[in-house]
Design a protein around this motif. Structure first.
Motif, mmCIF file in Angstrom:
data_model
loop_
_atom_site.group_PDB
_atom_site.id
_atom_site.type_symbol
_atom_site.label_atom_id
_atom_site.label_comp_id
_atom_site.label_asym_id
_atom_site.label_seq_id
_atom_site.Cartn_x
_atom_site.Cartn_y
_atom_site.Cartn_z
ATOM 1 N N LYS A 36 0.906 -0.938 -0.128
ATOM 2 C CA LYS A 36 0.068 0.296 0.246
ATOM 3 C C LYS A 36 0.663 1.169 0.021
ATOM 4 C CE LYS A 36 -4.193 -1.772 2.758
ATOM 5 N NZ LYS A 36 -4.609 -1.798 3.544
ATOM 6 N N PRO A 37 0.508 2.191 -0.928
ATOM 7 C CA PRO A 37 0.922 3.542 -0.481
ATOM 8 C C PRO A 37 1.433 4.387 0.568
ATOM 9 C CG PRO A 37 -1.041 3.914 -1.090
ATOM 10 C CD PRO A 37 -0.721 2.341 -1.221
ATOM 11 N N ARG A 38 3.034 4.004 0.857
ATOM 12 C CA ARG A 38 2.947 5.105 2.185
ATOM 13 C C ARG A 38 1.777 6.507 2.494
ATOM 14 N NH1 ARG A 38 8.662 6.718 4.376
ATOM 15 N NH2 ARG A 38 8.167 8.295 2.979
ATOM 16 N N HIS A 173 19.741 -5.616 5.956
ATOM 17 C CA HIS A 173 18.352 -5.843 6.413
ATOM 18 C C HIS A 173 17.185 -4.512 6.555
ATOM 19 C CE1 HIS A 173 17.717 -10.084 5.448
ATOM 20 N NE2 HIS A 173 19.302 -10.328 5.157
ATOM 21 N N LYS A 174 16.545 -4.677 6.774
ATOM 22 C CA LYS A 174 15.944 -3.200 6.971
ATOM 23 C C LYS A 174 14.263 -3.716 6.805
ATOM 24 C CE LYS A 174 19.091 0.328 5.196
ATOM 25 N NZ LYS A 174 18.943 1.432 4.173
ATOM 26 N N PRO A 175 13.267 -3.005 7.362
ATOM 27 C CA PRO A 175 11.733 -2.836 7.557
ATOM 28 C C PRO A 175 11.411 -2.723 6.091
ATOM 29 C CG PRO A 175 12.918 -1.916 9.414
ATOM 30 C CD PRO A 175 14.130 -1.907 8.704
ATOM 31 N N ILE A 176 10.302 -2.877 5.499
ATOM 32 C CA ILE A 176 9.664 -2.236 4.683
ATOM 33 C C ILE A 176 8.928 -0.694 5.379
ATOM 34 C CG2 ILE A 176 7.830 -3.035 2.273
ATOM 35 C CD1 ILE A 176 8.564 -5.470 2.557
ATOM 36 N N VAL A 177 8.001 -1.415 6.263
ATOM 37 C CA VAL A 177 7.111 -1.157 6.819
ATOM 38 C C VAL A 177 7.756 0.037 8.402
ATOM 39 C CG1 VAL A 177 4.606 -0.065 7.172
ATOM 40 C CG2 VAL A 177 4.926 -1.095 5.760
ATOM 41 N N VAL A 189 -6.199 0.193 8.325
ATOM 42 C CA VAL A 189 -5.110 0.452 8.748
ATOM 43 C C VAL A 189 -3.724 0.098 7.600
ATOM 44 C CG1 VAL A 189 -3.198 -1.017 10.670
ATOM 45 C CG2 VAL A 189 -5.603 -0.797 10.989
ATOM 46 N N PHE A 190 -3.088 1.416 7.585
ATOM 47 C CA PHE A 190 -2.298 1.144 6.476
ATOM 48 C C PHE A 190 -0.891 2.452 6.620
ATOM 49 C CE2 PHE A 190 -4.720 5.089 7.771
ATOM 50 C CZ PHE A 190 -3.772 6.688 7.885
ATOM 51 N N PRO A 191 0.323 1.933 6.296
ATOM 52 C CA PRO A 191 1.171 2.748 6.024
ATOM 53 C C PRO A 191 1.266 4.012 6.354
ATOM 54 C CG PRO A 191 1.303 0.456 4.964
ATOM 55 C CD PRO A 191 -0.028 1.028 4.680
ATOM 56 N N ALA A 192 2.220 4.742 6.723
ATOM 57 C CA ALA A 192 2.065 5.691 7.057
ATOM 58 C C ALA A 192 3.445 6.287 7.379
ATOM 59 C CB ALA A 192 0.923 6.418 8.208
ATOM 60 N N SER A 193 3.635 7.978 7.471
ATOM 61 C CA SER A 193 4.652 8.630 7.526
ATOM 62 C C SER A 193 4.572 9.647 9.072
ATOM 63 C CB SER A 193 5.886 8.219 6.902
ATOM 64 O OG SER A 193 5.267 9.530 5.969
ATOM 65 N N PHE A 194 5.182 10.600 9.416
ATOM 66 C CA PHE A 194 4.678 11.388 10.412
ATOM 67 C C PHE A 194 5.214 12.811 10.837
ATOM 68 C CE2 PHE A 194 2.891 7.057 11.662
ATOM 69 C CZ PHE A 194 1.313 7.972 11.234
ATOM 70 N N PRO A 195 5.517 12.940 9.735
ATOM 71 C CA PRO A 195 6.529 15.114 9.831
ATOM 72 C C PRO A 195 6.656 15.711 11.000
ATOM 73 C CG PRO A 195 4.748 15.142 7.738
ATOM 74 C CD PRO A 195 4.952 13.732 8.588
ATOM 75 N N HIS A 196 5.270 15.170 12.075
ATOM 76 C CA HIS A 196 5.462 15.827 12.961
ATOM 77 C C HIS A 196 4.774 14.816 14.263
ATOM 78 C CE1 HIS A 196 4.333 19.787 16.213
ATOM 79 N NE2 HIS A 196 2.806 18.648 16.622
ATOM 80 N N LYS A 197 5.646 15.094 15.035
ATOM 81 C CA LYS A 197 5.291 13.637 15.996
ATOM 82 C C LYS A 197 4.727 14.193 17.650
ATOM 83 C CE LYS A 197 8.636 11.049 14.033
ATOM 84 N NZ LYS A 197 8.532 10.644 13.277
ATOM 85 N N GLY A 198 4.609 15.634 17.726
ATOM 86 C CA GLY A 198 4.267 16.347 19.180
ATOM 87 C C GLY A 198 2.972 15.530 18.953
ATOM 88 N N PRO A 199 2.094 16.635 20.777
ATOM 89 C CA PRO A 199 3.060 17.513 21.452
ATOM 90 C C PRO A 199 4.201 16.986 22.320
ATOM 91 C CG PRO A 199 0.824 17.531 21.841
ATOM 92 C CD PRO A 199 1.582 16.317 21.540
#
Length: 307
Positions: A36-38, A173-177, A189-199
């Motif tokens: 799935k696209p991140r 070796h590395k994780p894909i997700v 549920v989906f692969p994701a990244s988060f530019p903001h990790k606050g507060p």
């Protein structure tokens, strides 16, 4: 009670490889998930969960639409949802106390599902990879075993862990997700990244860095993030790390030095600088009160001043 997959009890297994061999559809589900696209998640309506944290809520929550977490290498991300109530919990587990952490996850969803007679518990596991020390493999098995010991039937929907979340990049070796999100309204549920990790990103990281146990960071009834109070020694001998090379920090402060995201070292340094700037943890929590954050109209989290 045993775990279920496609409404059948899972047979006993001694390794994740054996699990995937016995249930090829689990492999197919994992492959579909990791392809799935991140999604780069907008911080508005996001509740970000750091390592050794969990958060739970329901579709009725007007403050949070997405629960998310990332930066997982050997760590595992756990999503448990009750299909009747829609209550959902996301936990970021690192193996520090897996059985207790799974029980906390179960309790969080169960308490938000009281009075709901229909529906079932559905489980999504993502994380780990084929690391040399087999930390991921051990954590995968411990998490699965802990869920198998719960009194409720739990249906395993996604199992993108260890070897099914592994890629070899230039011999490493590395994780894909590395991260996932869950839509509180739909349960997706989906692969994701988060530019903001606050507060309070650094405060929360400092709590984990100094050995803090798994903690619930969200009061869904009032829409409040709760951080602390935290405690650490004022005599931490950690300043020398700031003069070390990136490779040295990776070697000694990471469980997977060749698989960490690019910002890992800077994050560690920022956490250490925070601890050095606040040697007395009690001073951060006058009266032993936690830091509370509420959602603003613009979608950001704002510190709630307590009288």
């Amino acid at each position: 009670m045993p775990l279920f997959f496609q409404n059948r009890e899972l047979d006993c297994f001694r390794s994740t490889a054996e699990l995937f061999d016995k249930y090829p559809h689990l492999q197919e589900n994992a492959k579909a998930f990791r392809s799935k696209p991140r999604v780069d998640v907008d911080p508005k309506h996001l509740l970000y969960v750091q390592q050794r944290e969990f958060a739970a809520t329901t579709p009725a929550d007007n403050c949070v639409s997405i629960l998310g977490s990332d930066d997982a290498t050997t760590c595992h991300l756990v999503v448990l949802r009750h299909t009747g109530s829609g209550a959902v919990c996301l936990s970021h587990l690192d193996g520090s106390s897996t059985r207790t952490e799974v029980q906390l996850t179960m309790k969080a969803v169960t308490s938000l599902s009281n009075g709901c007679s229909e529906g079932r518990f559905e489980l999504h596991l993502v994380g780990g990879f084929d690391d040399n020390d087999k930390r991921s493999h051990k954590l995968s098995l411990n998490i699965l075993a802990a869920f198998q010991k719960q009194k409720d039937h739990i249906h395993l929907e996604t199992c993108c862990i260890t070897e099914m979340n592994n890629v070899v990049d230039k011999g490493i070796h590395k994780p894909i997700v590395y991260g996932i999100g869950v839509n509180v309204k739909t349960g997706e549920v989906f692969p994701a990244s988060f530019p903001h990790k606050g507060p309070a990103e650094m405060l929360r990281s400092a709590r984990t860095f100094t050995g803090g146990e798994m903690t619930d960071i969200y009061d869904s009834r009032h829409g409040l993030i709760k951080v602390g109070p935290c405690q650490w020694s004022p005599d931490l001998e950690i300043s020398f790390w700031l003069s070390q090379s990136d490779d040295t920090i990776l070697k000694y402060l990471s469980t997977s030095p060749f698989a960490e995201p690019p910002h890992f070292v800077q994050h560690i340094k920022s956490t250490i600088q925070f601890l050095l700037s606040h040697p007395n943890s009690d001073s951060l929590f006058p009266g032993g009160q936690p830091h509370l954050y509420q959602r603003t109209e613009s979608g950001s989290w704002e510190r709630l001043v307590q009288s």
